[in-house]
Design an enzyme around this catalytic site. Sequence first.
Site, short mmCIF file in Angstrom:
data_model
loop_
_atom_site.label_atom_id
_atom_site.label_comp_id
_atom_site.label_asym_id
_atom_site.label_seq_id
_atom_site.Cartn_x
_atom_site.Cartn_y
_atom_site.Cartn_z
NE ARG A 270 -0.84 -1.25 4.85
CZ ARG A 270 -0.46 -2.35 5.23
NH1 ARG A 270 -0.40 -3.14 4.25
NH2 ARG A 270 0.06 -2.63 6.37
CD GLU A 355 -4.15 -4.12 3.04
OE1 GLU A 355 -4.95 -4.68 2.38
OE2 GLU A 355 -3.01 -3.74 2.43
CG HIS A 386 -25.55 18.48 -3.38
ND1 HIS A 386 -26.87 19.20 -3.31
CD2 HIS A 386 -24.73 19.18 -3.50
CE1 HIS A 386 -26.63 20.56 -3.45
NE2 HIS A 386 -25.25 20.36 -3.67
CE LYS A 518 -3.76 -11.35 -0.79
NZ LYS A 518 -2.42 -11.23 -0.97
#
Length: 553
Positions: A270, A355, A386, A518
């Site tokens: 990441r 994470e 909105h 996984k």
Amino acid sequence: MKYINPVNTKSWNILKDHFNKIKNIHLRDLFLLDPNRFKKFSIFLENEILVDFSKNRITENTLKYLLDLAKEMNVKDAIKLMFSGAKINKTEDRSVLHIALRNRRNFPIFVDNKNIMLDVNHVLNKMKDFSDSVISGQWKGYTGKSILDVVNIGIGGSDLGPYMVTEALRPYKNHLNIHFVSNIDGTHLSEVLKKISPETTIFLIASKTFTTDETITNANSAKIWFMRYSKDKSSLDKHFFALSAHIENALNFGINIKNIFQFWNWVGGRFSLWSSAGLSIILSIGFNNFEKFLNGAHTIDNHFYNSEYEKNIPIILAVISIWYTNFFGSETEAIFPYDQYMHRFSAYFQQSNMESNGKSIDKKGQKICYQTGPIIWGEPGTNGQHAFFQLIHQGTKLIPSDFIVPILSHNNLRSHHIKLISNFLAQTKSLAFGNIEKSFFKKSISIENNIKCILNKKDENFLFKQCIGNQPTNSILVRKITPYNLGMLIALYEHKIFVQGHLLNIFSFDQWGVELGKKLAKDIYENISNLEKYESFDSSTQGLINFYRSFYK
């Protein structure tokens, strides 16, 4: 370095007492009491980014106590450890060195007695040469045509980061069309394949391990699609490239060694957009702009490493976040970029933060008794106004929010940008102060009775229209969304996440929860693929499997 439970520190207990004293003070009162509040609670960095944290439910004492916590938890020592190459990712025995990828001063950084900057610069030079040849048209496909399309196949950090950056820096893009495929749902790849020609497309397969199921499944399907047209295995060398830490796995897939752009185990997925995983960024904006992007991040790295606690933006933002999650009990934080190009910014830091700090076991392996990472969410302004701002203004939840806006727009279309800025300012003001004037209130009676007093039959819907305010925000003004400034902004948030994780006494750089999913997916795939009924799961999972399989008899 010692692992410290923050709850057991002297500073934490001081903060608990302090919280009970000020928890009901309104932001309206804090600003009335201190006309210089903005000056005291804002930092202008490098003449490029202003961070205003004055609209937070904090006093000078609050900030002092929060920074005392950071000092007692030895945040500065933790920063030095990360920058030194120490293996702070203990559960995987790895260093955490995305800062090395943008080390523009090129000072040596050692991992296992090796100066990793030699490898970093080698790969950077390789990316420069390759990207220059593709952008200039010198790199040819198997039929001799220049490249027009680039398909990045990855998931998680190998997708979210590069996609976010290429979108945010779209004003700097060249003629190449950049596509991103991440979802294992065949629709994602199929829709991209409809838009491209095999003769003029290159595929970047981005996977740290080169075993990620979603990525390799999509890559194999892309390869099969490509081979239907080229019918020559050697043509893969002109069109398929690997961005990976595991060269052997990439070679086994069929990638030519010359087409492998390496990154390393000390690069967290990441945080990998600074590495070869960001090759799609370079192909989109050119290597010179990518260098500016790295330079911006490096500027923040220096700020983070060298600045004292009281002027250190990532540390300040991190301790304020801890203040809300662990003392006010807030569960979410929102990020609202008021810039359409940054429409994926919130999603990127949703992954980076959740994470990293979504953990419930501390560094000693003990169950945590306090709150860790918040839920991160958000959308671009003004769209969010909105959609869900109603809940922030009048709901029952405390939602600290970051508002990010560029002062200068890439698109000066009539009055659009001034109206955007006006909405940005209006939202942070109204969230802080609400719509009930201070002069209406008498301290001797409750807010509820005060409201009843001022109704006076003038507006029977007053109670429904009231906005109490007192919702905290940070305002981050960026001179302009340039490669340099975007690099600064991303690095600020990265280091905030690091400090949060350290203060929470958790390991921020693993993600074993993701790994569990996984493994289970692989087991279930084998069960579904087995034509014979095979009972091995709980009744719900097995029932769903059997129901799914009943459609394929």
